[in-house]
Design a protein around this motif. Structure first.
Motif, short mmCIF file in Angstrom:
data_model
loop_
_atom_site.label_atom_id
_atom_site.label_comp_id
_atom_site.label_asym_id
_atom_site.label_seq_id
_atom_site.Cartn_x
_atom_site.Cartn_y
_atom_site.Cartn_z
N LEU A 163 0.84 -1.21 0.00
CA LEU A 163 0.00 0.00 0.00
C LEU A 163 0.87 1.26 0.00
O LEU A 163 0.60 2.22 -0.73
N ILE A 164 1.93 1.22 0.79
CA ILE A 164 2.79 2.41 0.93
C ILE A 164 3.41 2.79 -0.41
O ILE A 164 3.60 3.97 -0.72
N ALA A 165 3.75 1.79 -1.22
CA ALA A 165 4.41 2.06 -2.50
C ALA A 165 3.40 2.38 -3.61
O ALA A 165 3.79 2.59 -4.75
N ALA A 166 2.11 2.41 -3.27
CA ALA A 166 1.08 2.66 -4.30
C ALA A 166 0.64 4.11 -4.28
O ALA A 166 0.53 4.73 -3.21
N TYR A 167 0.37 4.67 -5.45
CA TYR A 167 -0.16 6.03 -5.52
C TYR A 167 -1.62 6.08 -5.10
O TYR A 167 -2.12 7.13 -4.69
N GLU A 168 -2.33 4.95 -5.23
CA GLU A 168 -3.76 4.94 -4.92
C GLU A 168 -3.97 5.11 -3.42
O GLU A 168 -3.28 4.48 -2.62
N SER A 169 -4.95 5.89 -3.07
CA SER A 169 -5.27 6.09 -1.65
C SER A 169 -5.92 4.83 -1.10
O SER A 169 -6.42 3.99 -1.86
#
Lengths: 595, 595
Positions: B36-42
């Motif tokens: 999750l941390i490496a994803a741009y999506e909220s």
């Protein structure tokens, strides 16, 4: 000291292997029987080929599981031995390796082993053959070199001695000091292998993960010292079973192997003050002199450096080479080469004695490099790293040497210009070349390996290994990329005193950074409970942050240009890492290209 | 049973992973915070995407090292927890995984751990979140699931339970029977992973070498039985850290992963007689029905088979397909496909119920295959192996089914023609596809894995793994080739009653075999002390030989045609191997092409 290598270290057929050993400069070889069996060439042909190539057959390894057996098995084993002695006669090999029995031994008594080995030695004597008996780490009854020596002593035959293998001694944690108690006339052979510090079963560790000296974590310098102090004067031979070396180009691996032996004997000589055996004093680098980026058209790099706050240091007076600098961080842009793309092509180091550094690297076996220099130019001794990167040494500072060859630059002290030093260089390697690069950095660059770490990226784990000087003035972070992933780009990290100010100034000049996901900042806050103002700055400027007990790390990455990008770092307090915790985010973001 | 998978098993970014899990058919996912941390999506976007894809977020794994700490650390840990609970609220995840403390714990007392976990659970309850507490195999004070259960029992909170992970239980050799003593309401989550039987440190073993169920050596069927008998009704979730799966295509790995869970739940149902959970009865093959070789022009294969002594079995009445046979060994040559080259394209098996075998393979997740059949042709239910090889099942013998579709063949009983059966098939795989193929052979073909061996070849080690029926009637020898070597050819081994006669006849018909080095025969003699006449025959005919306590093995190889070759084997007495000792010679000789 004479050098030798077991053919089992190398890929290919026996004839190819022998040619590669000779080309690398080995004095002799150990031939594993399986290599001979799979060859069409007769033992006589192999013998003649070795003679022509100047390779001595130092050892032949034809069978195992001899001693400690019942009478019928002994009879059968002696029959097998006689057949193999016949082969050795044809091959012209007069020393046989015998490993301690792992399979068929049923009698633990050393007296019985000694008696049976004595019988074997007497048979061997008829053929003029000696037996070197080795305690395998997983031998059934004999797994300690002190036991193999005891058995050899008991058997008391002139043509029966011990073979020592550093792996079998050090993997079991046996104290190598006892080697000095062995009669030097009975030290028949020495096999050397390094290994990483794995906690796994010793057989798999040995069969798959051995490394050449200087690439693992065994104290081979200490080990070899004991062996030489004991009076051993035979060849230093490499026996390195490694899944990678079995696959890589045989000539390159042989050259790599010899480099490891030269480094080891040099380092051992240095440890003991044996000056006549030493190649030259190692020259640990004091600082980075420069980093060279090469390409056909480097205008995008110039634009990037300009926006980062680097100052233009001038054009070279005789070559299409330009200098950019941020204080003491020198980046040379070289457009001499016509190959497309943009790549990190060279590393310059400041050392005490540049000539000695280059001579030592060449003597250890680094590939020579050729650099066009013109009349009146400052000469930089050079070699090529195994991957082709140019390495240059300079005994002077840039200001006292090559800097004046660049003309028309602006003053680096212009207010607002970035001031810094090169903090580290990050180099990626394909897995086949990683160990070789570690050895080059150890042996030719006099850097030391820090513990390695595995970093999860979206295309697989990336192994990260930092090699550095003790004072941290020169650091090279090496990455081993997953086999199926494209090779990662290389990057140059410049250390500044205020990364937030540097980032703000670069943004103002129009530089776009790698955009960092918002989720990352939520996590930073969860982990560290940061000051809201600092967190807001980090988030607004796409900065990365890490912290440990000693201090903190603030850093950011530029976009990639070809295979190169830059990183700006700030070390707060005694922080000594590289923001490894942020690497997964960086890798994910670089892959997704900010989308 | 519901199925779930941890995103950390897969390569790529979080959004790609979620799409792949949904496409494979998983019901839910465990999200690792780092993804999750490496994803741009909220978190809100990820929540909405999962909802659209029909994936439940079964578990979220945001931090570690909570319990057994001093007061200041506890305060800091609760602050961290609250920040992560906020993220979970946004994500819509209501169960958090907490691993036992490996780093910061200083208090061994289970009462203290229980009290601190109770405080965490109370905080989590404010967010409607449950905590699943897992004993890591290398936890500092808690490394046994029985201890984690004891702590959970002591804490006594409705929203605090245990997470069981088969790796952490079985790697330590803990008896899983004790799981049945756990209160089913406190069995919050189940993670499943298999692993090879390595003797190495448990942390590296877990981080790099986990496998999907059915690919390693853990008794997962027994483990899952205990968990289900204990009353667990949550999802079966895969958490498999594996260096290979991190690199391979995310959709293919997700499909492969789901196949492993389906196989495991089916096998567990069968073991316990839970018929309602079972897919269909496995159909172990009774024999090979045929092997199919495909290519554009197979005349060279026909010439080879003719010289080997195969008889022409006729042309298919409606397709460019021809049959060759040696007794019961049927080789189908298929020229329907226009792709160049010659390759092993299909395997036919005789089973009890062909329709059930195919249905079961499809239900487990085997890719469907499509085979053109024409009116009046005998239908063979079929699927595709993951590597594209066609798999066909037949409930009848060839003579009672498809054989009559071939016309114009000669009688296979013609004197002098070779009589035999297919002994085994040898298939090579690239390393990325090996584990998947093992699972396919286990789950879809109902074969069992024998122990694997590493064979040294000139291009690196080749891992060899035989999969077979208990009676040996069907055997597939799988080879994992070294990453840098070209993929090895595949071969078809035909067993005859007299390999020496078969070789002599084939030589008389003009077939050239792989020439075997003379050194090999000298070594055979040294090892076995063979009868001189037998040795002379072997040498003259380029035959290979092996022997063990049970019997002997005589075999030879034809030259390669495209990516296919044939082997003729004779088993003397109870010899049950495959001549592994000869593989290095074969590999070396095939590489050097007899030069």
């Amino acid at each position: 000291m004479r050098t030798s290598i077991a053919t089992v270290c190398l890929s290919g057929g026996l004839v190819e292997k022998l040619h590669a050993c000779a080309a690398a400069g080995f004095d002799g070889v150990e031939i594993m029987d399986s290599d001979l069996i799979a060859a069409y060439e007769s033992p006589e042909e192999i013998r003649a080929l070795c003679a022509r190539l100047g390779l001595r057959i130092d050892l032949f390894q034809p069978f195992r599981d001899f001693e400690g057996v019942d009478e019928p098995t002994l009879t059968e084993n002696l029959r097998r031995a006689r057949a193999k002695f016949e082969v050795m006669k044809r091959l012209g090999a007069n020393m046989m390796l015998l490993c301690s029995n792992v399979a068929t031994a049923t009698i633990a008594d050393p007296e019985v082993a000694a008696e049976q080995l004595g019988t074997l030695a007497d048979l061997a004597a008829e053929y003029g053959i000696s037996i070197a008996y080795e305690a395998l780490a997983w031998g059934k009854y004999v797994s300690d070199y002190r036991d193999s020596w005891k058995i050899v002593e008991l058997a008391d035959r002139a043509n029966l001695g011990v073979c020592l293998d550093s792996f079998h001694v050090l993997s079991r944690g046996h104290d190598p000091a006892g080697i000095e108690a062995i009669d030097p006339d009975k030290l028949f052979f020495l096999q050397l292998a390094d290994a990483p510090a794995f906690d796994m079963d010793v057989l798999s560790w040995s069969r798959h993960h051995r490394l050449f000296p200087g690439e693992g974590s065994f104290d081979l310098t200490g080990f070899l010292s004991h062996v030489l102090l004991a009076g051993y004067r035979g060849p230093l031979s490499l026996e390195v079973f490694n899944d990678t070396f079995r696959q890589t180009d045989v000539r390159r691996t042989a050259a790599h192997a010899l480099r490891s032996l030269r480094w080891l004997s040099d380092r051992t000589a240095a440890l003991n003050g044996w000056e006549e055996l030493q190649i030259a004093l190692p020259q640990p680098p004091r600082a980075f002199d420069f980093v060279e980026v090469a390409g056909e058209d480097l205008a995008p790099v110039e634009d990037l450096l300009n926006k980062l706050g680097f100052s233009f240091g001038g054009g070279h007076r005789s070559k299409p080479v330009r200098l950019w600098r941020a204080g003491d961080a020198h980046v040379i842009l070289n457009e001499q080469h016509r190959t497309p793309g943009t790549r990190l092509a060279g590393l310059g180091f400041v050392v005490g004695d540049a000539e000695a550094a280059a001579d030592r690297a060449l003597a250890i076996g680094a590939p020579p490099a050729y650099r066009r220099t013109y009349e009146g130019e400052y000469p930089l001794p050079t070699v090529s790293a195994p991957d082709g990167t140019g390495v240059y040494w300079n005994s002077q500072s840039a200001a006292d040497s090559w800097l004046s060859e660049f003309e028309g630059g602006e003053s680096p002290e212009t207010p607002g210009n970035l001031q810094g030093v090169i903090d580290h260089i990050n180099l990626a390697y394909p897995w086949q070349e990683f160990d070789e690069a570690v050895l080059f950095n150890t042996s030719a660059l006099a850097l030391d390996a820090a513990p390695s770490a595995d970093l999860p990226g979206p295309r697989g784990l990336v192994r990260s290994q930092v090699m550095r000087t003790a004072d941290g003035a020169v650091r090279i972070a090496m990455n081993l990329a997953p086999p199926t992933a494209p090779l990662q780009p290389r990057h140059i990290a410049v250390r500044v005193s205020d990364a937030i100010a540097a980032a703000r100034a670069a943004k103002d000049r129009g530089l776009s950074f790698l955009p960092i996901p918002d989720n990352y900042y939520d996590d930073l806050n969860a982990r560290f409970g940061l000051d809201p103002e600092l967190l807001a700055d980090l988030r607004a400027l796409d900065l990365l942050y890490d912290r440990d007990e000693a201090g903190a790390f603030i850093h950011f990455y530029t976009p990639m240009i070809g295979d190169v990008f830059f990183e700006i770092v700030e070390r707060v307090g005694g922080y000594d890492g590289y923001g490894a915790a942020n690497a997964p985010v960086r890798l994910a973001v670089q892959r997704s290209d900010g989308q």
